[in-house]
Write an enzyme that holds these catalytic residues in place. Sequence first.
Site, PDB file in Angstrom:
ATOM      1  N   LYS A   9       6.878   2.970  19.351  1.00 45.59           N
ATOM      2  CA  LYS A   9       7.075   1.747  18.535  1.00 45.59           C
ATOM      3  C   LYS A   9       8.744   1.321  19.180  1.00 45.59           C
ATOM      4  CE  LYS A   9       4.857   2.043  14.061  1.00 45.59           C
ATOM      5  NZ  LYS A   9       4.962   2.499  12.740  1.00 45.59           N
ATOM      6  N   TYR A  49      -1.803  -5.210  11.931  1.00 46.90           N
ATOM      7  CA  TYR A  49      -1.451  -4.609  10.779  1.00 46.90           C
ATOM      8  C   TYR A  49      -1.874  -5.486   9.481  1.00 46.90           C
ATOM      9  CZ  TYR A  49       2.089  -1.171  12.582  1.00 46.90           C
ATOM     10  OH  TYR A  49       2.313  -0.342  13.209  1.00 46.90           O
ATOM     11  N   PHE A  57       6.326  -4.784   2.378  1.00 43.48           N
ATOM     12  CA  PHE A  57       6.922  -4.583   3.513  1.00 43.48           C
ATOM     13  C   PHE A  57       6.400  -5.221   4.822  1.00 43.48           C
ATOM     14  CE2 PHE A  57       4.039  -1.033   2.963  1.00 43.48           C
ATOM     15  CZ  PHE A  57       3.173  -0.990   4.220  1.00 43.48           C
ATOM     16  N   ARG A  85      -2.069  12.794  14.291  1.00 47.22           N
ATOM     17  CA  ARG A  85      -1.107  12.611  13.074  1.00 47.22           C
ATOM     18  C   ARG A  85      -0.346  13.777  12.636  1.00 47.22           C
ATOM     19  NH1 ARG A  85      -2.079   7.699  10.525  1.00 47.22           N
ATOM     20  NH2 ARG A  85      -1.570   8.335   8.507  1.00 47.22           N
ATOM     21  N   ARG A 102       8.321  11.950  14.141  1.00 46.95           N
ATOM     22  CA  ARG A 102       9.033  11.261  13.201  1.00 46.95           C
ATOM     23  C   ARG A 102      10.099  12.086  12.597  1.00 46.95           C
ATOM     24  NH1 ARG A 102       3.678   8.675  10.729  1.00 46.95           N
ATOM     25  NH2 ARG A 102       3.626   6.512  11.841  1.00 46.95           N
ATOM     26  N   ASN A 112       9.693   4.157  12.311  1.00 42.58           N
ATOM     27  CA  ASN A 112       9.242   5.406  12.501  1.00 42.58           C
ATOM     28  C   ASN A 112       8.747   6.048  13.580  1.00 42.58           C
ATOM     29  OD1 ASN A 112       6.960   4.275  12.201  1.00 42.58           O
ATOM     30  ND2 ASN A 112       6.524   5.418  10.140  1.00 42.58           N
ATOM     31  N   HIS A 115       3.229   5.273  16.044  1.00 43.24           N
ATOM     32  CA  HIS A 115       1.637   4.897  15.207  1.00 43.24           C
ATOM     33  C   HIS A 115       0.886   5.605  15.495  1.00 43.24           C
ATOM     34  CE1 HIS A 115      -1.530   2.546  13.418  1.00 43.24           C
ATOM     35  NE2 HIS A 115      -2.077   2.879  14.752  1.00 43.24           N
ATOM     36  N   GLU A 126      -8.656  -0.379  16.568  1.00 35.71           N
ATOM     37  CA  GLU A 126      -7.442  -0.437  17.275  1.00 35.71           C
ATOM     38  C   GLU A 126      -7.386  -0.438  18.678  1.00 35.71           C
ATOM     39  OE1 GLU A 126      -4.958   1.302  13.163  1.00 35.71           O
ATOM     40  OE2 GLU A 126      -4.764   2.352  15.134  1.00 35.71           O
TER      41      GLU A 126
END
Length: 137
Positions: A9, A49, A57, A85, A102, A112, A115, A126
Amino acid sequence: IERTFSIVKPNAVAKNLIGAIYSRFEAAGLKIVAAKMLHLTREQAEGFYAEHAERPFFGGLVDFMTSGPIILQVLEGKDAVRRHREIMGATNPENALAGTLRADYADSLTENAVHGSDSAESAAREIAYFFSEGEIC
Ligand code: ATP
Ligand code: MG
């Protein structure tokens, strides 16, 4: 063998953490089989998203994800979705285990650092959102 979709990110790219994050993937045996750098338009970020469009948010998330360049990659390996993850840690860095990406690199719940797809179905969607089959090695 499974594929997952991953993003470094804007906050992590801005802090020169691309190499550190790629090292974690490679050390974990997740192979980088496609990669590109992009500065997302609002339209691209909102589409990516879309499942969060009604969340409070959402606007802040789109602002953040369009604030600078990101690195997108497809990772391949055994159990790639779940293992990626695990390496990332919890969404909220306050809950992320020590040694996860993270815990080490997030600046806040929104910023964070990374992704990762949350299921094989999300991964397929995705990956197809950003890559054509011919761009994946
Ligand atoms: P990602 O989809 O980025 O891998 P995730 O699956 O752990 O993360 P999601 O619930 O899909 O988390 O949320 C997507 C992103 O939206 C999060 O990574 C975070 O950047 C942001 N986000 C999620 N929940 C909040 C919240 N309550 N407040 C602010 N930002 C949030
Ligand atoms: Mg998610």
